[in-house]
Design a protein around this motif. Structure first.
Motif, PDB file in Angstrom:
ATOM      1  N   GLN A  17       0.818  -1.211   0.000  1.00 52.57           N
ATOM      2  CA  GLN A  17       0.000   0.000   0.000  1.00 52.57           C
ATOM      3  C   GLN A  17       0.854   1.264   0.000  1.00 52.57           C
ATOM      4  O   GLN A  17       0.369   2.348  -0.347  1.00 52.57           O
ATOM      5  CB  GLN A  17      -0.944   0.028   1.217  1.00 52.57           C
ATOM      6  N   GLU A  18       2.098   1.146   0.399  1.00 43.61           N
ATOM      7  CA  GLU A  18       2.981   2.311   0.407  1.00 43.61           C
ATOM      8  C   GLU A  18       3.198   2.850  -1.011  1.00 43.61           C
ATOM      9  O   GLU A  18       3.419   4.009  -1.205  1.00 43.61           O
ATOM     10  CB  GLU A  18       4.322   1.950   1.045  1.00 43.61           C
ATOM     11  N   ILE A  19       3.197   1.953  -1.977  1.00 46.82           N
ATOM     12  CA  ILE A  19       3.200   2.357  -3.377  1.00 46.82           C
ATOM     13  C   ILE A  19       1.808   2.026  -3.884  1.00 46.82           C
ATOM     14  O   ILE A  19       1.418   0.867  -3.946  1.00 46.82           O
ATOM     15  CB  ILE A  19       4.274   1.615  -4.188  1.00 46.82           C
ATOM     16  N   PRO A  20       1.017   3.022  -4.213  1.00 51.41           N
ATOM     17  CA  PRO A  20      -0.412   2.790  -4.475  1.00 51.41           C
ATOM     18  C   PRO A  20      -0.664   1.809  -5.606  1.00 51.41           C
ATOM     19  O   PRO A  20       0.095   1.722  -6.571  1.00 51.41           O
ATOM     20  CB  PRO A  20      -0.924   4.185  -4.846  1.00 51.41           C
ATOM     21  N   ILE A  21      -1.742   1.058  -5.450  1.00 50.42           N
ATOM     22  CA  ILE A  21      -2.259   0.214  -6.518  1.00 50.42           C
ATOM     23  C   ILE A  21      -3.461   0.943  -7.113  1.00 50.42           C
ATOM     24  O   ILE A  21      -4.402   1.295  -6.401  1.00 50.42           O
ATOM     25  CB  ILE A  21      -2.701  -1.156  -5.993  1.00 50.42           C
ATOM     26  N   VAL A  22      -3.412   1.183  -8.407  1.00 48.62           N
ATOM     27  CA  VAL A  22      -4.489   1.906  -9.075  1.00 48.62           C
ATOM     28  C   VAL A  22      -5.144   0.998 -10.104  1.00 48.62           C
ATOM     29  O   VAL A  22      -4.469   0.452 -10.976  1.00 48.62           O
ATOM     30  CB  VAL A  22      -3.981   3.201  -9.743  1.00 48.62           C
ATOM     31  N   ASP A  23      -6.439   0.850  -9.977  1.00 51.79           N
ATOM     32  CA  ASP A  23      -7.224   0.092 -10.950  1.00 51.79           C
ATOM     33  C   ASP A  23      -7.483   0.991 -12.153  1.00 51.79           C
ATOM     34  O   ASP A  23      -8.145   2.023 -12.033  1.00 51.79           O
ATOM     35  CB  ASP A  23      -8.541  -0.338 -10.306  1.00 51.79           C
ATOM     36  N   ALA A  37      -6.915   9.740 -13.150  1.00 49.11           N
ATOM     37  CA  ALA A  37      -5.969  10.858 -13.294  1.00 49.11           C
ATOM     38  C   ALA A  37      -5.631  11.458 -11.939  1.00 49.11           C
ATOM     39  O   ALA A  37      -4.469  11.793 -11.668  1.00 49.11           O
ATOM     40  CB  ALA A  37      -6.551  11.916 -14.215  1.00 49.11           C
ATOM     41  N   ARG A  38      -6.639  11.586 -11.083  1.00 47.10           N
ATOM     42  CA  ARG A  38      -6.388  12.151  -9.750  1.00 47.10           C
ATOM     43  C   ARG A  38      -5.494  11.221  -8.926  1.00 47.10           C
ATOM     44  O   ARG A  38      -4.571  11.677  -8.241  1.00 47.10           O
ATOM     45  CB  ARG A  38      -7.710  12.396  -9.027  1.00 47.10           C
ATOM     46  N   GLN A  39      -5.766   9.920  -8.986  1.00 42.30           N
ATOM     47  CA  GLN A  39      -4.979   8.963  -8.210  1.00 42.30           C
ATOM     48  C   GLN A  39      -3.525   8.908  -8.683  1.00 42.30           C
ATOM     49  O   GLN A  39      -2.594   8.936  -7.870  1.00 42.30           O
ATOM     50  CB  GLN A  39      -5.604   7.569  -8.323  1.00 42.30           C
ATOM     51  N   ILE A  40      -3.337   8.828  -9.989  1.00 42.14           N
ATOM     52  CA  ILE A  40      -1.977   8.752 -10.516  1.00 42.14           C
ATOM     53  C   ILE A  40      -1.243  10.064 -10.288  1.00 42.14           C
ATOM     54  O   ILE A  40      -0.046  10.083  -9.973  1.00 42.14           O
ATOM     55  CB  ILE A  40      -2.005   8.360 -12.006  1.00 42.14           C
ATOM     56  N   GLY A  41      -1.956  11.178 -10.401  1.00 44.13           N
ATOM     57  CA  GLY A  41      -1.335  12.470 -10.138  1.00 44.13           C
ATOM     58  C   GLY A  41      -0.801  12.577  -8.723  1.00 44.13           C
ATOM     59  O   GLY A  41       0.325  13.050  -8.508  1.00 44.13           O
ATOM     60  N   ARG A  42      -1.584  12.116  -7.758  1.00 42.35           N
ATOM     61  CA  ARG A  42      -1.131  12.156  -6.358  1.00 42.35           C
ATOM     62  C   ARG A  42       0.104  11.284  -6.159  1.00 42.35           C
ATOM     63  O   ARG A  42       1.044  11.669  -5.466  1.00 42.35           O
ATOM     64  CB  ARG A  42      -2.259  11.701  -5.420  1.00 42.35           C
ATOM     65  N   SER A  43       0.096  10.112  -6.782  1.00 43.42           N
ATOM     66  CA  SER A  43       1.235   9.218  -6.638  1.00 43.42           C
ATOM     67  C   SER A  43       2.483   9.790  -7.301  1.00 43.42           C
ATOM     68  O   SER A  43       3.594   9.649  -6.775  1.00 43.42           O
ATOM     69  CB  SER A  43       0.908   7.858  -7.254  1.00 43.42           C
ATOM     70  N   CYS A  44       2.316  10.443  -8.451  1.00 44.72           N
ATOM     71  CA  CYS A  44       3.461  11.040  -9.130  1.00 44.72           C
ATOM     72  C   CYS A  44       4.092  12.144  -8.292  1.00 44.72           C
ATOM     73  O   CYS A  44       5.306  12.355  -8.345  1.00 44.72           O
ATOM     74  CB  CYS A  44       3.039  11.590 -10.494  1.00 44.72           C
TER      75      CYS A  44
END
Length: 327
Positions: A17-23, A37-44
């Motif tokens: 979970q420390e490195i997000p899993i995005v469906d 886009a919001r999820q990947i943006g936060r992770s980036c």
């Protein structure tokens, strides 16, 4: 024989979970790009790495890629040397033996073998040209081409998602992607035994040179990412996912908002590690510069503009032994 690893190479195995899993199923089918886009943006912004779940690439095709990779690296050395990357000139395609590429040359020799493949073209220029293929593995060409096509398709979808995450139109980067540089890489990391130090590991610490990377990794593990505190953390394999990370171009495009994160590979598992990395870049002459939504009000950017192909070639000069000899 067990491996004794230098303390500087130790990494903390953290919950995934420390490195997000995005469906990304809604990106694959086109039904909803904005939430992803919001999820990947936060992770980036925070990590620079993310696991991609439900990516739409068939498990069968990925398995065939691994099978072809293992068969290729098991070939006699003379068969691999016959398609050595040095024979391809500026196209930079083909086989790279152990220590032939060093991504952190000041500190590390890379203990890995590589085979690079790209879009087949007849005209030869930097990153362009035909793909040298082993004649004894005719099926490899079919599998590699199919996988490369799937990766280009997926990468273009992810680039649209990235644009939306930056509050830009989904097609913002399209004019820089008419004939983009794309490199598909299969890698073999032999296991290391005895005392291991950073002077010789699978892949030294580096950031990726281009726009984005999509990685398939086997069940061995060994990928490590440096966090903001300077600690190395493991990126354990998760079945049926890709590892996605951003490269130097996207850090520049975002004026430093997104991180092109240092990472490396250390294989102490006692077994051979195989991975498949796909690097998506831009057209050779595309200009990389901060996008309008991240620029400072005074118009002064933290990152200067540069040209895609020129930047990549300079980075390759630092890493490839045969290019240094040519220069």
């Amino acid at each position: 024989m067990s491996a004794k690893i230098d303390q500087r190479l130790q990494s903390e195995t953290i919950p995934f979970q420390e490195i997000p899993i995005v469906d990304i199923s809604t990106v694959v089918d086109g039904s909803d790009l904005h939430s992803v886009a919001r999820q990947i943006g936060r992770s980036c912004e925070k990590v620079g790495f993310v696991y991609l779940k439900n990516h739409g690439v068939s498990k069968k095709l990925i398995g065939e890629m691994y099978d072809m990779s293992r068969q290729f690296f098991a070939l006699p050395q003379h068969a691999k040397d016959a398609i050595h990357i040095a024979r391809s000139g500026p196209t930079l395609r083909g086989y790279i033996p152990e220590y032939g590429e060093n991504v952190d040359p000041d500190n590390t020799r890379d203990y890995k073998e590589v085979f690079d493949y790209g879009k087949h073209e007849t005209e030869v220029s930097p990153f362009r040209g035909p793909n040298p293929m082993p004649e004894c593995l005719p099926q490899a060409k079919v599998v590699f081409e199919q996988y490369h096509s799937e990766m280009v398709r997926l990468a273009r979808k992810l680039i649209s998602v990235i644009a939306l995450g930056l509050k830009l139109p989904a097609d913002y980067f399209d004019h820089k992607l008419n004939n983009p540089i794309s490199i598909q890489r299969v890698l073999h990391y032999p296991p290391q035994y005895g005392e291991i130090t950073q002077e010789e590991i699978g892949a030294g610490a580096h950031t990726d040179y281009g726009f984005l990377t999509i990685l398939a990794q086997d069940d061995i593990g060994g990928l490590q990412v440096q966090n903001s505190a300077g600690d190395w953390v493991s990126v354990p394999p998760i079945e049926d996912t890709f590892v996605f990370n951003i490269g130097d171009f996207l850090e520049t495009f975002t004026n430093g908002r997104y991180r092109s994160t240092l990472h490396r590979v250390v294989n102490t598992a006692g077994r051979d590690r195989y991975s498949i990395a796909f690097f998506m870049d831009l057209d050779f002459d595309a200009v990389v510069e901060p996008v309008p939504t991240v620029r400072h009000s005074d118009g002064v950017d933290d990152y200067p503009a540069y040209v895609c192909g020129e930047h990549k070639y300079k980075r390759f000069l630092d890493s490839y032994e045969h290019l240094k000899e040519l220069v």
